[in-house]
Design an enzyme around this catalytic site. Structure first.
Site, mmCIF file in Angstrom:
data_model
loop_
_atom_site.group_PDB
_atom_site.id
_atom_site.type_symbol
_atom_site.label_atom_id
_atom_site.label_comp_id
_atom_site.label_asym_id
_atom_site.label_seq_id
_atom_site.Cartn_x
_atom_site.Cartn_y
_atom_site.Cartn_z
ATOM 1 N N TYR A 124 -10.757 -0.122 0.347
ATOM 2 C CA TYR A 124 -10.218 1.157 1.003
ATOM 3 C C TYR A 124 -10.973 2.328 0.582
ATOM 4 O O TYR A 124 -10.594 3.364 0.640
ATOM 5 C CB TYR A 124 -8.845 1.152 0.590
ATOM 6 C CG TYR A 124 -7.868 0.257 1.288
ATOM 7 C CD1 TYR A 124 -8.066 -1.226 1.128
ATOM 8 C CD2 TYR A 124 -6.964 0.472 2.015
ATOM 9 C CE1 TYR A 124 -7.470 -2.105 1.528
ATOM 10 C CE2 TYR A 124 -5.988 -0.583 2.731
ATOM 11 C CZ TYR A 124 -6.106 -1.786 2.515
ATOM 12 O OH TYR A 124 -5.567 -2.572 3.153
ATOM 13 N N LYS A 171 -9.890 -13.437 -6.297
ATOM 14 C CA LYS A 171 -10.579 -14.373 -5.476
ATOM 15 C C LYS A 171 -11.738 -14.634 -6.343
ATOM 16 O O LYS A 171 -13.039 -14.709 -5.437
ATOM 17 C CB LYS A 171 -10.655 -14.104 -4.054
ATOM 18 C CG LYS A 171 -11.181 -15.122 -3.223
ATOM 19 C CD LYS A 171 -10.308 -16.159 -2.782
ATOM 20 C CE LYS A 171 -10.810 -17.266 -1.776
ATOM 21 N NZ LYS A 171 -9.751 -18.279 -1.423
ATOM 22 N N ASP A 204 -4.961 -16.860 -2.380
ATOM 23 C CA ASP A 204 -4.481 -17.834 -1.218
ATOM 24 C C ASP A 204 -3.537 -18.585 -1.879
ATOM 25 O O ASP A 204 -2.257 -18.845 -1.242
ATOM 26 C CB ASP A 204 -5.567 -18.268 -0.558
ATOM 27 C CG ASP A 204 -6.669 -19.064 -1.447
ATOM 28 O OD1 ASP A 204 -6.656 -18.793 -2.513
ATOM 29 O OD2 ASP A 204 -7.343 -19.886 -0.818
ATOM 30 N N ASP A 228 -2.051 -4.464 -0.570
ATOM 31 C CA ASP A 228 -1.498 -4.141 0.711
ATOM 32 C C ASP A 228 -0.890 -5.542 1.386
ATOM 33 O O ASP A 228 0.553 -5.244 1.622
ATOM 34 C CB ASP A 228 -2.679 -3.843 1.385
ATOM 35 C CG ASP A 228 -2.067 -2.750 2.633
ATOM 36 O OD1 ASP A 228 -0.991 -2.762 2.747
ATOM 37 O OD2 ASP A 228 -3.030 -2.495 3.411
ATOM 38 N N ASP A 232 3.478 -6.423 1.009
ATOM 39 C CA ASP A 232 4.370 -6.532 2.245
ATOM 40 C C ASP A 232 5.061 -8.068 2.389
ATOM 41 O O ASP A 232 6.146 -8.172 2.810
ATOM 42 C CB ASP A 232 3.653 -6.346 3.713
ATOM 43 C CG ASP A 232 3.265 -4.839 4.107
ATOM 44 O OD1 ASP A 232 3.707 -4.069 3.281
ATOM 45 O OD2 ASP A 232 3.443 -4.780 5.339
HETATM 46 MG MG MG Z 1 0.452 -1.507 3.968
#
Ligand code: MG
Ligand code: NAI
Length: 333
Positions: A124, A171, A204, A228, A232
């Site tokens: 980001y 990862k 994962d 992110d 969710d």
């Molecule tokens: Mg989001």
């Protein structure tokens, strides 16, 4: 003690849910002095700037900020207000608890974990360029400084809340340098907190474990993109957007907001669910050190949801925002 709170009403359902949250928080018995500050599409249309400098200054100066959702039109070169606020004020930690609520049917009924997401770097950072026609490169920035800072925030959170374990999600098996640095930074900080267990989990595998047995997790810490996505996922574990609160925390500053957007499809109808924003207000009260008031509001919400006869449409009920807010206020009184 009086706290100065900056209130960003935002767009769409923002004014409806922020005013409900404000009423409920005022009823908690804590003395809150509210200052309205514009941001979003409304601020752009009225004053030409979606995030006025005066609003940034008000967030900086306040004891805390409660923010309604703001609309980000796609295209048009309009940057997300949230990303802009986080970067301008270095709100480096995104904090999202996922705790099951009574009366809300989900796959598991006793989830209680926290996702902590690094908010300032990773993919980001916005560093993207076209190398040659048809080939684009995005830079994923990981620094020891930001990684240690978010790891320390995670361990301090665990310690403050008497939680047992911090899990670093990464990862590093593939992204050996970048996530290797993130993992090493978490390991290093873990040594400062011998009373909190530390483990790591590949992202994962973490996704799979979260949907099959979320109880094995306590506090999870990760870089921006993984946070992110997984935050969710954990919202989904406890009932979704209408009920999930969050906080963006920096040094001496914090912005509390629901994770949902401005819901243009139901804006202005008086039927939005204010629960997520009220629970964000509960996080704000805890941040201010007002634990009893926070518990009072949270208990009131849980009891209204558990009874289940005053629910908004997104939760299968018919109540308006006003009726639901009144039911919560009645529980606090
Ligand atoms: Mg989001
Ligand atoms: P959204 O979260 O606004 O809406 C998705 C669906 O959930 C809609 O059907 C909406 O009616 C419903 N919903 C959301 N919150 C609700 C609530 N409190 N009560 C009842 N129903 C609710 O997501 P969408 O449609 O993708 O985004 C709309 C706008 O919000 C966009 O401009 C987006 O950029 C912005 N947004 C802003 C955020 C923020 O300021 N923190 C976060 C996410 C989106």
């Amino acid at each position: 003690m009086t706290y100065s709170i900056t209130l960003i009403a935002g767009d769409g359902i923002g004014p409806e849910v922020t005013s409900a949250a404000r009423e409920v928080l005022d009823a908690s018995g804590v003395d809150l002095e509210w200052q309205d500050a514009p941001a979003g599409l409304g601020a752009l249309e009225s004053g030409g700037d979606p995030l006025p400098e005066a609003t940034v200054a008000a967030v900086r100066a306040a004891d805390a900020t409660l923010k309604g959702p703001t609309t980000t039109p796609s295209g048009k070169g309009f940057r997300s207000i949230n990303v802009a606020l986080r970067q301008k004020l270095t709100l480096y930690a995104n904090f999202r608890p996922a705790r099951s609520l009574p009366g809300i049917e989900t796959r598991f009924n006793d989830v209680d974990l926290i996702v902590i997401r690094e908010n300032t770097e990773g993919l980001y950072s916005g560093l993207e360029h076209t190398v040659v026609e048809g080939v684009v490169e995005s830079l994923r920035i990981i620094t020891a400084k930001a990684s240690e800072r978010i790891a320390r925030f995670a361990f301090q959170t665990a310690q403050r809340q008497n939680r047992k374990r911090v899990t670093c999600v990464h990862k590093a098996n593939i992204l050996k340098l970048s996530d290797g640095l993130f993992l090493d930074s978490c390991r290093k900080v873990a040594q400062e907190f011998p009373d909190v267990e530390f483990e790591d989990c590949i992202v994962d595998a973490a996704a799979m474990k979260l949907v099959s047995n979320p109880h094995q997790f306590d506090v999870l810490v990760m870089e921006n993109l993984f946070g992110d996505i997984l935050s969710d996922l954990t919202s989904g574990l406890v009932g979704g957007l209408g009920v999930t609160p969050s906080a963006n925390v920096g040094d001496g500053m914090a912005v509390f907001e629901a994770v949902h957007g401005s819901a243009p499809d139901i804006a202005g109808q008086g039927i939005a669910n204010p629960t997520a924003l009220i629970l964000s207000g509960v996080l704000m009260l805890r941040y201010l050190g007002e634990k009893e008031a926070a518990d009072r509001v949270e208990t009131a919400i849980r009891s209204v949801l558990a009874t289940g006869d005053v629910l908004t449409g997104d939760l299968g009920g018919k109540a308006t925002t006003r009726e639901y807010t009144d039911a919560v206020l009645a529980q606090i009184a």
